[in-house]
Enzyme design. Structure first.
Site, PDB file in Angstrom:
ATOM      1  N   ASP A   1      -9.945  -3.307  -5.383  1.00 47.68           N
ATOM      2  CA  ASP A   1      -8.863  -2.312  -4.663  1.00 47.68           C
ATOM      3  C   ASP A   1      -9.171  -0.988  -5.579  1.00 47.68           C
ATOM      4  O   ASP A   1      -8.572  -1.062  -6.746  1.00 47.68           O
ATOM      5  CB  ASP A   1      -7.552  -2.891  -4.662  1.00 47.68           C
ATOM      6  CG  ASP A   1      -6.719  -2.277  -4.014  1.00 47.68           C
ATOM      7  OD1 ASP A   1      -6.768  -0.632  -3.666  1.00 47.68           O
ATOM      8  OD2 ASP A   1      -5.374  -2.470  -3.997  1.00 47.68           O
TER       9      ASP A   1
ATOM     10  N   HIS B   1      -7.874  -4.628  -1.118  1.00 52.82           N
ATOM     11  CA  HIS B   1      -6.974  -4.023  -0.354  1.00 52.82           C
ATOM     12  C   HIS B   1      -6.407  -4.083   1.073  1.00 52.82           C
ATOM     13  O   HIS B   1      -7.772  -4.219   2.014  1.00 52.82           O
ATOM     14  CB  HIS B   1      -7.318  -2.346  -0.406  1.00 52.82           C
ATOM     15  CG  HIS B   1      -6.117  -1.637  -0.089  1.00 52.82           C
ATOM     16  ND1 HIS B   1      -4.976  -1.406  -1.257  1.00 52.82           N
ATOM     17  CD2 HIS B   1      -5.620  -0.793   0.932  1.00 52.82           C
ATOM     18  CE1 HIS B   1      -3.971  -0.680  -0.835  1.00 52.82           C
ATOM     19  NE2 HIS B   1      -4.372  -0.280   0.422  1.00 52.82           N
TER      20      HIS B   1
ATOM     21  N   SER C   1       0.820  -1.291   0.045  1.00 51.75           N
ATOM     22  CA  SER C   1      -0.105   0.015  -0.020  1.00 51.75           C
ATOM     23  C   SER C   1       0.952   1.265  -0.019  1.00 51.75           C
ATOM     24  O   SER C   1       1.817   1.379  -0.740  1.00 51.75           O
ATOM     25  CB  SER C   1      -1.015  -0.005   1.096  1.00 51.75           C
ATOM     26  OG  SER C   1      -1.970   0.866   1.131  1.00 51.75           O
TER      27      SER C   1
END
Ligand SMILES: *[C@@H]1O[C@H](CO)[C@@H](O)[C@H](O)[C@H]1NC(C)=O
Length: 367
Positions: A307, A337, A155
């Site tokens: 995501d 995600h 991320s």
């Protein structure tokens, strides 16, 4: 920590913010810090918290004796630039697992967080600590083979890993370059906030388009004008036009992900807002030109179908392939995600563990 409160946290945090009790990011930070671990050694790995220059790190060093110098992995945790630490249970588990499985030295990295610290503080911490680690005497001290060092992150940690890798590979002060980078559902651009993945996952589990915009804005500024303009995809100035070729999903995204979405060019120059950081590849690695990308090492990119950041990762795959960098891409069809953060809790356990295994086995083969 149980998964349910974590998944419910974004909703609770928005409610609390709406009634004026606490800011969204303060509430999430508080929840996440309940989950911090101590540096506990076990029978396989010695674990210590220390600092590289002034950047906090957690070191995992395998106990068994090794004839040859070891491989090493530097890991940047995710958390929207606003939350988290290598101390979180899930990242401690992942880094310990990596050290064990690869018989490698693993460095869990922290960095200053938004909104107290804006870009480039996070990048500067990353580059400072990585350059410190890559020095001859430090690699020798930890028994690391200078030709077998990888960097990874998930991320926003993937954003940092990608940005630091771009810099290290061309930095004349760094003698030992990185052998690999692994980017797990990374965020790599914000100049276009209307990609197919933003549209398809606008109300996504864990990360909605709105929350992604809110968090990434805090990385740059506290000014509310930025997220407001970003929601309309009207936040970029006219002089950024040349950068849109690097995030043009009508050319960089395979059909499978474009589906029947119509490409529309973002509206430029609508907002009075002009932040140089929004055009800086050290903040948004997809904005690097091809000359900068050519120096990148072998790369692993993992993307998740559900995501908002999915297409960032996929476009980076295309950009790297276009300049001849070897890239392996794993796309997780049922992925959401942040799955790695839920590895140690009951919900999404299997998905997180599967992603961990895909990533670690690629590392084992390639590092
Ligand atoms: C994006 O690509 C399309 C198709 O090649 C092209 O028509 C459009 O002008 C491009 N837009 C930008 C901003 O580069």
């Amino acid at each position: 920590m149980r998964a349910a409160p974590v998944l419910a946290a974004p909703v609770s945090a928005l409610c609390l913010e709406n009634v004026g009790v606490m800011r969204y990011e303060e509430f999430i930070s508080m929840i996440i810090s309940l989950d911090y671990t101590q540096p506990l050694s076990d029978e396989h790995v010695t674990v210590t918290d220390t600092a590289f220059v002034n950047v906090p790190v957690r070191l995992y060093i395998p106990r068994r004796t090794s004839e040859a110098p070891r491989r090493a992995v530097i890991y940047f945790h995710g958390g929207g630039f606003c939350f988290g630490s290598f101390k979180q249970r899930a990242f401690d588990f992942l880094n310990r697992w990596t050290a064990n499985k690869l018989d490698a030295v693993v460095v869990g990295m922290d960095y200053r967080l938004a909104p107290q610290h804006h870009f480039p503080a996070q990048f500067e911490d990353g580059i400072t600590a990585v350059k410190y680690f890559l020095q001859d005497e430090i690699l020798r001290k930890y028994g690391v083979d200078p030709t077998r060092v990888a960097i990874s992150g998930d991320s926003s940690g993937g954003t940092l890993a990608a940005a630091v890798t771009q810099q290290v590979q061309i930095d004349p002060e760094v003698k030992h370059k990185l052998k690999l980078q692994a980017l797990l559902y990374p965020g790599l651009q914000v100049i276009d906030t209307s990609l197919p993945s933003h549209r398809d996952n606008e109300h996504g589990v864990v990360l909605t388009r709105d929350i992604a915009i809110k968090l990434v804005s805090l990385f740059f500024t506290k000014d509310e004008a930025l997220p407001q303009a970003m929601r309309k995809n009207q936040h970029m100035p006219v002089e950024s036009r040349h950068l849109f070729q690097f995030v043009n999903w009508s050319t960089l995204l395979p059909d499978k992900y474009r589906k029947d979405h119509e490409y529309t060019e973002p509206v430029l120059g609508k907002s009075a807002y002009s932040l140089p950081a929004l055009m800086d590849p050290r903040a948004l690695p997809l904005l690097a030109d091809d000359a900068r990308l050519q120096h990148l090492p072998r790369t692993y990119i993992l993307t998740c179908q559900y995501d908002v950041l999915r297409d960032d990762g996929i476009m980076y795959v295309s950009r790297l392939q276009n300049v001849g960098v070897p890239v392996s891409h794993d796309h997780v069809e049922d992925g959401i995600h942040g799955a790695l953060s839920y590895m140690t809790s009951p919900l999404y356990l299997q998905l997180g563990l599967r992603i961990k295994d895909m990533y670690v086995s690629w590392m084992d083969k390639n590092l």
